[in-house]
Structures are given as structure tokens and as C-alpha cells.
Design a protein around this motif. Structure first.
Motif, PDB file in Angstrom:
ATOM      1  N   PRO A  45      -5.409  -1.133   1.228  1.00  0.00           N
ATOM      2  CA  PRO A  45      -5.721   0.128   0.576  1.00  0.00           C
ATOM      3  C   PRO A  45      -4.725   1.233   0.951  1.00  0.00           C
ATOM      4  O   PRO A  45      -4.245   1.291   2.091  1.00  0.00           O
ATOM      5  N   SER A  46      -4.415   2.101   0.004  1.00  0.00           N
ATOM      6  CA  SER A  46      -3.496   3.220   0.239  1.00  0.00           C
ATOM      7  C   SER A  46      -3.951   4.080   1.412  1.00  0.00           C
ATOM      8  O   SER A  46      -3.135   4.559   2.199  1.00  0.00           O
TER       9      SER A  46
ATOM     10  N   ARG B  71     -12.858  -4.545   4.407  1.00  0.00           N
ATOM     11  CA  ARG B  71     -12.699  -4.693   2.957  1.00  0.00           C
ATOM     12  C   ARG B  71     -12.607  -6.166   2.634  1.00  0.00           C
ATOM     13  O   ARG B  71     -12.068  -6.950   3.411  1.00  0.00           O
ATOM     14  N   GLN B  72     -13.114  -6.553   1.492  1.00  0.00           N
ATOM     15  CA  GLN B  72     -12.935  -7.904   0.981  1.00  0.00           C
ATOM     16  C   GLN B  72     -11.690  -7.875   0.100  1.00  0.00           C
ATOM     17  O   GLN B  72     -11.622  -7.087  -0.839  1.00  0.00           O
ATOM     18  N   LEU B  73     -10.698  -8.689   0.409  1.00  0.00           N
ATOM     19  CA  LEU B  73      -9.457  -8.734  -0.348  1.00  0.00           C
ATOM     20  C   LEU B  73      -9.222 -10.145  -0.868  1.00  0.00           C
ATOM     21  O   LEU B  73      -9.725 -11.107  -0.305  1.00  0.00           O
ATOM     22  N   LYS B  74      -8.453 -10.248  -1.915  1.00  0.00           N
ATOM     23  CA  LYS B  74      -8.036 -11.551  -2.420  1.00  0.00           C
ATOM     24  C   LYS B  74      -6.548 -11.693  -2.196  1.00  0.00           C
ATOM     25  O   LYS B  74      -5.788 -10.744  -2.367  1.00  0.00           O
ATOM     26  N   ALA B  75      -6.119 -12.886  -1.810  1.00  0.00           N
ATOM     27  CA  ALA B  75      -4.698 -13.150  -1.644  1.00  0.00           C
ATOM     28  C   ALA B  75      -4.051 -13.221  -3.024  1.00  0.00           C
ATOM     29  O   ALA B  75      -4.651 -13.692  -3.984  1.00  0.00           O
ATOM     30  N   ILE B  76      -2.817 -12.732  -3.104  1.00  0.00           N
ATOM     31  CA  ILE B  76      -2.016 -12.840  -4.313  1.00  0.00           C
ATOM     32  C   ILE B  76      -1.159 -14.084  -4.130  1.00  0.00           C
ATOM     33  O   ILE B  76      -0.409 -14.190  -3.149  1.00  0.00           O
TER      34      ILE B  76
END
Length: 71
Positions: A31-32, A6-11
Motif C-alpha cells: 500500500p502507498s 493486509r491480504q495481498l495477492k502475488a503478481i
């Protein structure tokens, strides 16, 4: 072995508590589906996280592991 990507962005947010005024805090969400498959629940959310500096990888595992910080 099945690997999902998955491509995720840091918070990114301001760090709280006694951190300096310019300090930042970095988080990521998963992801859940992954959390459910790992057995992560509201009451059982202990994780062990490793950072592989050489390969720039973060490895997340369920449960607590004995931590050794080799400096």
C-alpha cells in the motif's frame, strides 16, 4: 508497536531476459501508505528483503543491508 495486516495477492508473470521459457516472476505491491511511512520514493527505493524459510516469512526493510547467504 503497531502492526497492520493486509491480504495481498502475488503478481505472477513470465520472466524476461535470459530466463527459461517456463520461468515465472513473482512480485507483490504494498500500500502507498506503507511506502510513504517507510520513506520509499521514486528516487529512493532501495529495499532489503529477507526470507525466513523456517517460518515462511518475507521481511522487507528500507535501505541496503550487508547480505550473507548462508547455504
Amino acid at each position: 508497536m503497531t502492526i497492520e495486516n493486509r491480504q495481498l495477492k502475488a503478481i505472477v508473470g513470465k520472466a524476461g531476459g535470459t530466463a527459461g521459457s517456463e520461468s515465472l516472476n513473482y512480485k507483490m505491491t504494498i500500500p502507498s501508505k506503507w511506502a510513504n511511512e517507510m520513506g520509499i520514493t521514486k528516487d529512493n527505493r532501495d529495499l532489503s528483503v529477507e526470507f525466513d524459510k523456517k517460518n515462511k516469512k518475507i521481511i522487507v526493510k528500507k535501505g541496503w543491508l550487508l547480505v550473507t547467504n548462508d547455504i
